[in-house]
Design a protein around this motif. Structure first.
Motif, PDB file in Angstrom:
ATOM      1  N   THR A   1       0.272  82.350 -10.707  1.00 52.20           N
ATOM      2  CA  THR A   1       0.943  83.086  -9.644  1.00 52.20           C
ATOM      3  C   THR A   1       0.935  82.250  -8.380  1.00 52.20           C
ATOM      4  OG1 THR A   1       0.193  85.187 -10.576  1.00 52.20           O
ATOM      5  CG2 THR A   1       0.955  85.201  -8.293  1.00 52.20           C
ATOM      6  N   VAL A   2       2.116  81.935  -7.879  1.00 53.04           N
ATOM      7  CA  VAL A   2       2.236  81.099  -6.692  1.00 53.04           C
ATOM      8  C   VAL A   2       2.539  81.980  -5.485  1.00 53.04           C
ATOM      9  CG1 VAL A   2       3.505  79.210  -5.631  1.00 53.04           C
ATOM     10  CG2 VAL A   2       3.098  79.203  -8.092  1.00 53.04           C
ATOM     11  N   ARG A   3       1.774  81.791  -4.426  1.00 50.71           N
ATOM     12  CA  ARG A   3       2.004  82.561  -3.218  1.00 50.71           C
ATOM     13  C   ARG A   3       2.172  81.610  -2.046  1.00 50.71           C
ATOM     14  NH1 ARG A   3      -2.081  83.064   0.330  1.00 50.71           N
ATOM     15  NH2 ARG A   3      -4.128  82.204  -0.233  1.00 50.71           N
ATOM     16  N   ALA A   4       2.863  82.050  -1.027  1.00 52.14           N
ATOM     17  CA  ALA A   4       3.060  81.232   0.168  1.00 52.14           C
ATOM     18  C   ALA A   4       1.851  81.367   1.089  1.00 52.14           C
ATOM     19  CB  ALA A   4       4.326  81.675   0.900  1.00 52.14           C
ATOM     20  N   VAL A   5       1.463  80.280   1.722  1.00 57.98           N
ATOM     21  CA  VAL A   5       0.353  80.266   2.670  1.00 57.98           C
ATOM     22  C   VAL A   5       0.927  80.328   4.077  1.00 57.98           C
ATOM     23  CG1 VAL A   5      -1.650  78.981   3.482  1.00 57.98           C
ATOM     24  CG2 VAL A   5      -1.030  78.912   1.056  1.00 57.98           C
TER      25      VAL A   5
ATOM     26  N   SER B   1      -6.935  79.099   9.832  1.00 58.73           N
ATOM     27  CA  SER B   1      -8.250  79.598   9.425  1.00 58.73           C
ATOM     28  C   SER B   1      -8.911  78.646   8.433  1.00 58.73           C
ATOM     29  CB  SER B   1      -8.116  80.997   8.806  1.00 58.73           C
ATOM     30  OG  SER B   1      -7.603  81.925   9.743  1.00 58.73           O
ATOM     31  N   GLY B   2      -8.101  78.118   7.508  1.00 57.50           N
ATOM     32  CA  GLY B   2      -8.630  77.162   6.547  1.00 57.50           C
ATOM     33  C   GLY B   2      -9.123  75.897   7.214  1.00 57.50           C
ATOM     34  N   MET B   3      -8.408  75.430   8.244  1.00 58.71           N
ATOM     35  CA  MET B   3      -8.839  74.240   8.973  1.00 58.71           C
ATOM     36  C   MET B   3     -10.155  74.488   9.696  1.00 58.71           C
ATOM     37  SD  MET B   3      -5.112  73.021  10.468  1.00 58.71           S
ATOM     38  CE  MET B   3      -5.788  71.617  11.367  1.00 58.71           C
ATOM     39  N   ALA B   4     -10.290  75.681  10.276  1.00 56.24           N
ATOM     40  CA  ALA B   4     -11.554  76.015  10.942  1.00 56.24           C
ATOM     41  C   ALA B   4     -12.697  76.072   9.940  1.00 56.24           C
ATOM     42  CB  ALA B   4     -11.405  77.352  11.673  1.00 56.24           C
ATOM     43  N   TYR B   5     -12.413  76.616   8.767  1.00 58.19           N
ATOM     44  CA  TYR B   5     -13.445  76.693   7.722  1.00 58.19           C
ATOM     45  C   TYR B   5     -13.890  75.295   7.293  1.00 58.19           C
ATOM     46  CZ  TYR B   5     -15.445  77.356   3.066  1.00 58.19           C
ATOM     47  OH  TYR B   5     -16.274  77.307   1.972  1.00 58.19           O
ATOM     48  N   LEU B   6     -12.934  74.377   7.101  1.00 60.77           N
ATOM     49  CA  LEU B   6     -13.271  73.018   6.681  1.00 60.77           C
ATOM     50  C   LEU B   6     -14.084  72.299   7.755  1.00 60.77           C
ATOM     51  CD1 LEU B   6      -9.891  71.949   5.015  1.00 60.77           C
ATOM     52  CD2 LEU B   6     -12.058  72.399   3.859  1.00 60.77           C
ATOM     53  N   ARG B   7     -13.725  72.491   9.040  1.00 61.50           N
ATOM     54  CA  ARG B   7     -14.494  71.861  10.117  1.00 61.50           C
ATOM     55  C   ARG B   7     -15.923  72.388  10.126  1.00 61.50           C
ATOM     56  NH1 ARG B   7      -9.625  72.945  13.204  1.00 61.50           N
ATOM     57  NH2 ARG B   7      -8.415  71.014  13.490  1.00 61.50           N
ATOM     58  N   GLY B   8     -16.060  73.687   9.839  1.00 64.20           N
ATOM     59  CA  GLY B   8     -17.405  74.266   9.780  1.00 64.20           C
ATOM     60  C   GLY B   8     -18.243  73.676   8.662  1.00 64.20           C
ATOM     61  N   LYS B   9     -17.577  73.142   7.646  1.00 68.18           N
ATOM     62  CA  LYS B   9     -18.269  72.498   6.521  1.00 68.18           C
ATOM     63  C   LYS B   9     -18.336  70.978   6.708  1.00 68.18           C
ATOM     64  CE  LYS B   9     -18.890  76.167   3.909  1.00 68.18           C
ATOM     65  NZ  LYS B   9     -20.246  76.622   3.483  1.00 68.18           N
ATOM     66  N   ASP B  10     -18.044  70.519   7.938  1.00 68.10           N
ATOM     67  CA  ASP B  10     -18.046  69.081   8.263  1.00 68.10           C
ATOM     68  C   ASP B  10     -17.062  68.302   7.401  1.00 68.10           C
ATOM     69  OD1 ASP B  10     -19.987  69.366  10.241  1.00 68.10           O
ATOM     70  OD2 ASP B  10     -21.629  69.235   8.791  1.00 68.10           O
TER      71      ASP B  10
ATOM     72  N   VAL C   1      -4.914  71.580   0.440  1.00 64.94           N
ATOM     73  CA  VAL C   1      -4.402  71.841  -0.908  1.00 64.94           C
ATOM     74  C   VAL C   1      -5.544  72.200  -1.840  1.00 64.94           C
ATOM     75  CG1 VAL C   1      -3.279  70.793  -2.910  1.00 64.94           C
ATOM     76  CG2 VAL C   1      -2.358  70.401  -0.623  1.00 64.94           C
ATOM     77  N   ASP C   2      -6.653  71.447  -1.759  1.00 67.33           N
ATOM     78  CA  ASP C   2      -7.810  71.744  -2.600  1.00 67.33           C
ATOM     79  C   ASP C   2      -8.411  73.106  -2.252  1.00 67.33           C
ATOM     80  OD1 ASP C   2      -7.532  69.325  -3.876  1.00 67.33           O
ATOM     81  OD2 ASP C   2      -8.956  68.278  -2.581  1.00 67.33           O
ATOM     82  N   LEU C   3      -8.371  73.480  -0.994  1.00 64.85           N
ATOM     83  CA  LEU C   3      -8.948  74.757  -0.570  1.00 64.85           C
ATOM     84  C   LEU C   3      -8.120  75.940  -1.044  1.00 64.85           C
ATOM     85  CD1 LEU C   3     -11.029  76.352   1.130  1.00 64.85           C
ATOM     86  CD2 LEU C   3      -9.502  76.021   3.107  1.00 64.85           C
ATOM     87  N   PHE C   4      -6.797  75.867  -0.849  1.00 67.62           N
ATOM     88  CA  PHE C   4      -5.933  76.990  -1.181  1.00 67.62           C
ATOM     89  C   PHE C   4      -5.460  76.985  -2.638  1.00 67.62           C
ATOM     90  CE2 PHE C   4      -5.138  76.692   3.491  1.00 67.62           C
ATOM     91  CZ  PHE C   4      -5.617  77.949   3.834  1.00 67.62           C
TER      92      PHE C   4
END
Length: 430
Positions: free
Chosen positions: A326-330, A337-346, A355-358
């Motif tokens: 099932t493909v959904r649009a981001v 929000s995903g960028m903030a999450y990745l920065r929080g994980k250094d 792409v790996d996150l979503f």
């Protein structure tokens, strides 16, 4: 050129068994005291000064003229070119697009192409050294008689085999450095190789059809299209390593070391040989084993089916039926929000990391992602660090690996193995 009263040329070599048109054309030119390009311009006045790969791009009128001047059957000349495999290895050839298992030989659009392969052992045994048409097939990587890998480039300078640029009466040699391919070093087949797999592909070519698992009988050119699609998945792209590791774990051995290049036709015979063995395993019991491997490593239909390209039904149906998701649009907010999450994980919030996150590509909002950092300069990365090895030796090793079509790691391993197994090497166990 001296003409006889019959209109035949003085030197008229016979077409040898399985000889390529280019090989025969080069021998014809040499026997009449000409270079291949000189003979080409003589037969086709005003043509390009250097002929293209004549095994694919030979014109019918050229074949007709040569048949008249040499007495060689015109149909035999036609069968010495790629047209022999029309409807077998490929459906049809418009002369413009790439043929999956028949790359061009020499230089095309200023790019090197390693479509001509040779068996040095066969050339050394020939009374008259010549090139075989079967050596043009990309899935033919070994000589079954000598149980050795073919070579597709000069071991000295790394240039492709170009029979139409060789010096007359000098045998099958490198056009650039003059090395005799009949004396070129040749690797033996690995002990784990199954020579029957290559023969099975040749049998499919001869028959014109084969059975493809649950999809029953298919034309041979359809089978070879599926073979290339699976081969590409194993050769390049983000899932190549996971798929090779999956097969290696199933077999209980190590995956092959293959350069990460997009143009898979540039892979040398060793790389293609090992990847073809893996491809054959995924094609067994089609599509079940292929589907199991893809599911285990996260390959879905969007990774395999691209745009509106035409895919064989036996491949497209297997992928869409078994690997659809099932493909959904981001949305843009989700990307932030995903960028903030990745920065929080250094982690750097690059497009690849998103792409790996979503699990999908947020292409519409790609501009929000941070650009990837500059790569570590060559010689300083953790993948190429040999303590005590000088930088000039590292550079030389890299250049040697490129010439042989290998990755640096594979080339260094081969060089070390050869040194250790030589009579002067120290092979005594500690």
């Amino acid at each position: 050129m001296v003409w006889t009263t019959s209109g035949l040329w003085p030197w008229r070599p016979a077409l040898l068994p399985d000889e390529t048109f280019s090989s025969w054309f080069a021998r014809l030119a040499a026997g009449n005291g000409l270079y291949p390009d000189e003979l080409y311009r003589l037969v086709k006045p005003g043509a390009h000064p250097r002929p293209r790969d004549l095994d694919r791009h030979v014109e019918p009128d050229l074949q007709t003229t040569l048949a008249e001047r040499t007495g060689v059957d015109a149909e035999a000349l036609r069968q010495a070119a790629f047209t022999r495999w029309a409807g077998l290895v490929f459906e049809e050839d418009d002369g413009r697009n790439k043929l999956a298992w028949l790359p061009l030989a020499g230089t095309e659009d200023s790019k090197r192409s390693f479509g001509q392969q040779v068996c040095p052992a066969c050339l050394s045994e020939d009374t008259v050294p010549y090139l075989r048409l079967s050596w043009r097939l990309g899935f033919v990587t070994a000589c079954p008689r000598h149980r050795k890998l073919l070579i597709d480039r000069c071991p000295g300078c790394g240039e492709p085999v170009q029979i139409l640029r060789t010096i007359p009466d000098k045998g099958v040699r490198c056009w650039k450095c003059g090395a005799d391919f009949a004396r070129a070093p040749q690797d033996a087949l690995p002990d784990t190789s199954d020579p029957e797999r290559q023969q099975q592909l040749l049998d499919i070519t001869a028959a014109g059809w084969t059975s493809l698992g649950a999809y029953g009988p298919v034309y041979s050119f359809v089978y070879f299209r599926v073979l290339m699609l699976v081969f590409r998945l194993l050769a390049t792209g983000r899932h190549a390593d996971p798929l090779r590791n999956w097969i290696a774990a199933r077999r209980g051995d190590s995956p092959p070391n293959v350069p990460r290049i997009k143009q898979v036709e540039l892979l040398n015979t060793r790389c293609r040989h090992e990847l073809l063995n893996m491809t054959a395993e995924l094609l067994e019991e089609w599509p079940h084993r292929f589907v199991d491997a893809c599911r285990d490593v996260g390959v879905t239909n969007r990774h395999v089916i691209k745009g509106d390209r035409h895919y064989p039904f036996a491949f497209a149906h297997a992928v869409e039926w078994n690997l659809s998701e099932t493909v959904r649009a981001v949305t843009a907010d989700e990307v932030r929000s995903g960028m903030a999450y990745l920065r929080g994980k250094d982690q750097q919030p690059t497009f690849s990391a998103l792409v790996d996150l979503f699990g999908v590509k947020p292409t519409a909002h790609r501009s929000l992602a941070e650009p990837a950092s500059v790569r570590t300069p060559y010689g300083q990365g953790r993948y190429w660090k040999l303590d005590g090895v000088s930088s000039d030796i590292r550079i030389a090793a890299r250049e040697a690996a490129i010439r042989s079509g290998e990755s640096v790691a594979a080339w260094v391993e081969k060089a070390l193995r050869s040194a250790l197994e030589s009579p002067h090497g120290n092979t005594t166990a500690a």
